[in-house]
Write a protein that holds these residues in place. Structure first.
Motif, PDB file in Angstrom:
ATOM      1  N   HIS A  96      -0.241  -6.940  -6.578  1.00 37.93           N
ATOM      2  CA  HIS A  96       0.054  -5.699  -7.302  1.00 37.93           C
ATOM      3  C   HIS A  96       0.852  -4.738  -6.409  1.00 37.93           C
ATOM      4  N   ASP A 100       4.598  -3.583  -7.324  1.00 34.95           N
ATOM      5  CA  ASP A 100       4.770  -2.141  -7.566  1.00 34.95           C
ATOM      6  C   ASP A 100       5.850  -1.559  -6.661  1.00 34.95           C
ATOM      7  N   PHE A 117       4.912  -4.371 -14.739  1.00 41.68           N
ATOM      8  CA  PHE A 117       4.031  -3.446 -14.040  1.00 41.68           C
ATOM      9  C   PHE A 117       4.664  -2.059 -13.944  1.00 41.68           C
ATOM     10  N   HIS A 121       3.126   1.471 -15.618  1.00 45.43           N
ATOM     11  CA  HIS A 121       2.921   2.810 -15.055  1.00 45.43           C
ATOM     12  C   HIS A 121       3.456   3.888 -15.982  1.00 45.43           C
ATOM     13  N   HIS A 209      -5.263   4.940  -9.236  1.00 41.44           N
ATOM     14  CA  HIS A 209      -3.996   4.238  -9.009  1.00 41.44           C
ATOM     15  C   HIS A 209      -2.870   4.824  -9.852  1.00 41.44           C
TER      16      HIS A 209
END
Ligand SMILES: [Zn+2]
Ligand SMILES: [Zn+2]
Length: 268
Positions: A96, A100, A117, A121, A209
């Motif tokens: 991850h 990211d 991903f 977000h 996160h």
């Protein structure tokens, strides 16, 4: 028009060198909220890949069990499976963190995951509406490809149990991730209990996160590694190594721009 139908910009401060920079400066596709632009439903191909991943995990477990019964050593595979679960959380965090912070939609092999991903977000709530196989199929495909050869070649009960557990929990990490975004009132009581016990990543931990500075709590299986990784600045150290070795800055070093921060859901 929903508030989510926003333009898509490169992530803030994607200051790559060479080809990566040129690629990121090129006009990008204009992603909009998945709810509006693509189906969140599972296709038969999605279900097939998840079934393939589950079959690979099941085959490894069955071979492990057969070997354990044949040798009479039952403790070792159980301990190995527990270790697989423990380390799957670390693996989910490393993966991850990597997607990211590095690469883009054109990155070989994982470009679609990077794009997904980053889109997550921006539109985190959509994961709770994504159907099961739609959410897990990419990891199911990876698990099937990686685990079936291991199962065919390995004969040790402990090694097979570790591989099956690690791969299985990595594959289901996207389901645990989806549950961490789901309101408590919509979760099965057993899932809430597992989250509260720290056995699955908690809603509160993963919420961190999705808040500035967007550089912590990457692990999404149990979340047990998050505190250690964040307090030891392990990912920051890796980012420094990568920067000084390759000159590539992670996205987390830059001020987040609107594409990285969450668009609020338009419920109207
Ligand atoms: Zn993330
Ligand atoms: Zn999330």
């Amino acid at each position: 028009m929903s508030a989510v139908a926003a333009t898509w910009q490169p992530a803030g401060g994607l200051q790559r060198r060479g080809r990566a920079r040129a690629a990121l400066q090129a006009p990008l596709r204009a992603p909009t909220a998945p709810a509006e632009t693509e189906s969140l439903r599972s296709t038969w191909a999605h279900r097939g890949w998840v079934a393939a991943g589950c079959t690979a995990v099941g085959a490894a477990l069955a071979k492990s069990a057969a070997a354990a019964v044949a040798t009479g050593h039952l403790v070792e595979p159980v301990a190995a499976a527990a270790a697989g679960y423990f380390l799957a959380d670390l693996g989910s965090g490393v993966f991850h963190w990597a997607i990211d912070n590095y690469g883009d939609a054109s990155t070989p092999a994982v470009g679609s995951q990077i794009e997904a991903f980053q889109g997550h977000h921006r539109f985190p709530w959509t994961i709770t509406r994504r159907e099961f196989a739609n959410n897990l199929h990419a990891l199911g495909r990876a698990v099937a490809a990686a685990l079936l050869p291991v199962t065919a070649g390995a004969g040790d009960a402990g090694a097979l149990a570790f591989a099956a557990s690690f791969a299985g929990f990595v594959m289901f990490s996207q389901q645990f991730h989806a549950w961490s975004h789901t309101p408590k009132s919509r979760l099965p009581p057993a899932v809430v209990a597992l989250q509260d016990a720290g056995l699955l990543v908690s809603r509160r931990q993963h919420a961190l996160h999705h808040r500035a500075p967007y550089n912590n709590n990457y692990c999404i299986v149990s979340g047990v590694w998050n505190e250690f990784l964040d307090e030891s600045s392990a990912f920051e150290a890796l980012e420094m190594v990568i920067f000084f070795r390759f000159g590539v800055r992670p996205r987390s070093w830059s001020e987040p721009e609107s594409n990285w921060t969450e668009e609020k859901e338009n419920l109207s």
